[in-house]
Write an enzyme that holds these catalytic residues in place. Structure first.
Site, PDB file in Angstrom:
ATOM      1  N   SER A  52      -2.256  51.835   2.732  1.00 43.77           N
ATOM      2  CA  SER A  52      -3.314  51.557   1.754  1.00 43.77           C
ATOM      3  C   SER A  52      -4.706  51.757   2.329  1.00 43.77           C
ATOM      4  CB  SER A  52      -3.205  50.135   1.232  1.00 43.77           C
ATOM      5  OG  SER A  52      -3.316  49.207   2.301  1.00 43.77           O
ATOM      6  N   GLY A  57       1.228  49.888   1.220  1.00 41.69           N
ATOM      7  CA  GLY A  57       2.469  49.224   1.618  1.00 41.69           C
ATOM      8  C   GLY A  57       3.309  49.989   2.610  1.00 41.69           C
ATOM      9  N   ASN A 111       1.703  47.508   8.295  1.00 44.18           N
ATOM     10  CA  ASN A 111       2.701  46.959   7.363  1.00 44.18           C
ATOM     11  C   ASN A 111       4.105  46.871   7.955  1.00 44.18           C
ATOM     12  OD1 ASN A 111       0.850  46.757   5.199  1.00 44.18           O
ATOM     13  ND2 ASN A 111       1.128  48.930   4.748  1.00 44.18           N
ATOM     14  N   ASP A 121     -10.230  40.967   1.656  1.00 37.88           N
ATOM     15  CA  ASP A 121      -9.057  40.087   1.705  1.00 37.88           C
ATOM     16  C   ASP A 121      -8.563  39.952   3.135  1.00 37.88           C
ATOM     17  OD1 ASP A 121      -6.496  42.515   0.675  1.00 37.88           O
ATOM     18  OD2 ASP A 121      -8.049  42.549   2.195  1.00 37.88           O
ATOM     19  N   HIS A 143      -7.963  44.653   3.773  1.00 36.50           N
ATOM     20  CA  HIS A 143      -8.470  45.886   3.175  1.00 36.50           C
ATOM     21  C   HIS A 143      -9.992  45.942   3.259  1.00 36.50           C
ATOM     22  CE1 HIS A 143      -4.457  45.443   1.230  1.00 36.50           C
ATOM     23  NE2 HIS A 143      -4.420  46.720   1.560  1.00 36.50           N
TER      24      HIS A 143
END
Lengths: 229, 223
Positions: free
Chosen positions: B48, B75, B105, B193, B196
Site C-alpha cells: 500500500s 496488504g 505486511n 495512522d 501510511h
C-alpha cells in the site's frame, strides 16, 4: 429491525492489536484528545472511506472550512465505531452534523445485521447529540465486476433507506449509482483498488455531501445565532 | 538466508479472495494489461505504501514525467509480490529501474524470512529483466511509539542492505528521513495512522528517491 442485543453488528468492540504496534488504540486516543482540543461543527466518523478523505486536497478545499473533524479508522466495522463513540470520541463536542460512513468491513455479518449496526450508531449519536443532524452515507459498490459484496452493500442501503426515517434527525445519501458503468464495471479511475476512492472518486461523493452539510449548517439554531452577535 | 522451499515469505503465493469481490486478482490482471500496453522506464512494485503514492499529487509531479508504472497492492507481503512478478507483471516491458518496497505486511514471519523474501524478489527481477537495476527501499518504522514491529523492520533493512552490498544489479535505499522523533514517537502529520504516509510524509520520501532515479546517468546505481 434486528434487536440490538441479538445483533452482533451492534455490539461495541475495540480492535485487537494483532500486529503488535498498537496503531488502532493510538489513533483512537488521538481522536479523544481532539475532542478536548477542538470545537467541530461537523464530525466525520467511520472506516477507511472516511479516513482517506482527509488525505486528499478535497478535504482542505471542501470540509476543513466547515470546521470538520475526521474520526475515520481503516478496517473498522460498526462494532468498532460503536465502541469508539462510547469511549471518548463524543466527549466535550457539540457538532451540528455528523457524517457516518461504515459497514463495508462487516464481513462476518448479514446485510440486516450491518444495517442494524449502522442504525444503532445513528441512534447513539441522536441520544448523545440531540440537536445534531446525522448524515448516513450509503455503502458504495465494490469489486471490479458484479459480485456478492455488491449485492450485500446494496441490500444494506435498501434497509437503511427504510429504517433511518424513523430516527427523525437522520438523512441518507447514496451515490452508489455514480460508480457502476453500463457494463457493470467499476473503473480504477474512481476506485484505485475497486474499493477505495481516488481523488476523482471522492469528488463525485463530495459535491452532494457538501451541499447537504451546508444546508444543515445554515439551519443555525436560535441560541447559536444569538451568541454570534 | 533461508532456502526458498522452507521460507513462506519467499514462496510465490497469490492472495486468497477472502472477502468475495476478487479485488486482488482484478488489480493484478490490470497490471499485466498495462505491461502489454505501456513502455515504462521505471516500475514501482510493492504494497500500500507504493499503491497510495500513486494517489497523491506528488506522483504526477515527480514520477509520471519519468514514465513510471505503479504495481502496488495494499496488504501485499513479499510472497504476494513474488507471485505477481512471476505471473506477468514483468512481461513485455524493459524498464531501466524497478523500485521495490515491501515487507511491512509479512506478519508472522521473522526478519530473516522477510529479508529472504525480498532477496528472492530481487533475484526474480534480475532473471526476468537482466538489464534492469532494482532499487530496494528500506521498510519504514511504524506505530506511534517504539514496538516490536519497528525492531523487526529495522532488522529486515539491515539484513537486506548487507545482502545487496555484493550485487551490482540491485541496491538498497533508505527513504526514512527521520520519521521517528527524539521522544521515540512518529507524528500523525507524517503517518496519519502510524503506518501510511500523508502527502507531507510522501514529500519527504519521494524527493530524494526522485533525485536518485532521475539522474541522467541513472541505472539507479548508488555510489
Amino acid at each position: 429491525m434486528s434487536g440490538d442485543d441479538l445483533n452482533p453488528a451492534a455490539v461495541p468492540q475495540p480492535v485487537e492489536d494483532l500486529h503488535g504496534d498498537g496503531r488502532w488504540l493510538a489513533q483512537h486516543a488521538r481522536f479523544v484528545q481532539e475532542c478536548k482540543d477542538g470545537e467541530p461543527e461537523v464530525l466525520f466518523v467511520g472506516d477507511s472511506m472516511v479516513q482517506l478523505m482527509e488525505q486528499y486536497e478535497i478535504w482542505r478545499e471542501m470540509f476543513s472550512p466547515l470546521h470538520a473533524l475526521n474520526f475515520g479508522l481503516a478496517g473498522d466495522t460498526t462494532c468498532n465505531v460503536l465502541w469508539r463513540l462510547q469511549n471518548g470520541e463524543l466527549q466535550n463536542i457539540r457538532p451540528k452534523a455528523v457524517v457516518l460512513w461504515v459497514g463495508t468491513n462487516n464481513h462476518g455479518h448479514t446485510a440486516e445485521q450491518v444495517a442494524g449496526g449502522i442504525v444503532a450508531i445513528a441512534q447513539l449519536l441522536t441520544n448523545r447529540l440531540p440537536k445534531a443532524k446525522i448524515v448516513v452515507l450509503g455503502l458504495l459498490p465494490r469489486g471490479e465486476r458484479p459480485n456478492p459484496l455488491r449485492e450485500k452493500n446494496a441490500a444494506v442501503n435498501r434497509l437503511l433507506c427504510s429504517w433511518l426515517p424513523r430516527l427523525g434527525q437522520a438523512s441518507f445519501l447514496d451515490v452508489s449509482k455514480e460508480f457502476v458503468h453500463a457494463d457493470g464495471t467499476i473503473s480504477s479511475q474512481d476506485m484505485f483498488d475497486y474499493l477505495h476512492l481516488t481523488s476523482a472518486g471522492y469528488r463525485t461523493l463530495a459535491k452532494p455531501l457538501l451541499d447537504l452539510l451546508l444546508q444543515i449548517l445554515e439551519e443555525t439554531p436560535e441560541d447559536r445565532r444569538a451568541s454570534l452577535v | 538466508m533461508s532456502a526458498e522451499a522452507s521460507n513462506p515469505a519467499a514462496t510465490p503465493t497469490p492472495c486468497e479472495d477472502a472477502q468475495g469481490d476478487g479485488r486482488w486478482m482484478s488489480q493484478h490482471v490490470r497490471f499485466v494489461s498495462e505491461c502489454k500496453e505501456r513502455e515504462p522506464d521505471v516500475v514501482f512494485v510493492g504494497d500500500s505504501l507504493v499503491q497510495l503514492m500513486h494517489q497523491f499529487g506528488i506522483w504526477r509531479q515527480l514520477f509520471s514525467p519519468l514514465h513510471c508504472l505503479n504495481f502496488g497492492i495494499g496488504g501485499d507481503a513479499t510472497q504476494h509480490v513474488l507471485w505477481r512478478l512471476s505471473n506477468g507483471e514483468l512481461d513485455n516491458i524493459s524498464p531501466k529501474v524497478v523500485v521495490l518496497w515491501v515487507g511491512t505486511n509479512n506478519h508472522g514471519h521473522t526478519a530473516e524470512q522477510i529479508a529472504g523474501g525480498i532477496m528472492a524478489i530481487v533475484q526474480l527481477i534480475h532473471n526476468k529483466l537482466p538489464h534492469a537495476h532494482t532499487l530496494v527501499l528500506g521498510v519504514l518504522p511504524r506505530g506511534r511509539m517504539p514496538n516490536p514491529l519497528r525492531e523487526r523492520n529495522a532488522q529486515v533493512n539491515k539484513l537486506v542492505q548487507d545482502a545487496l552490498s555484493s550485487l551490482s544489479h540491485a541496491s538498497f535505499f533508505n527513504v526514512d528521513p527521520g520519521f521517528v522523533l527524539s521522544d521515540g514517537s512518529i507524528s500523525h502529520q507524517d503517518m496519519y495512522d502510524y503506518l501510511h504516509l500523508t502527502a507531507h510524509g510522501y514529500q519527504a520520501v519521494c524527493e530524494p528517491l526522485h533525485s536518485l532515479i532521475a539522474r541522467p546517468d541513472t541505472n539507479g546505481t548508488l555510489a
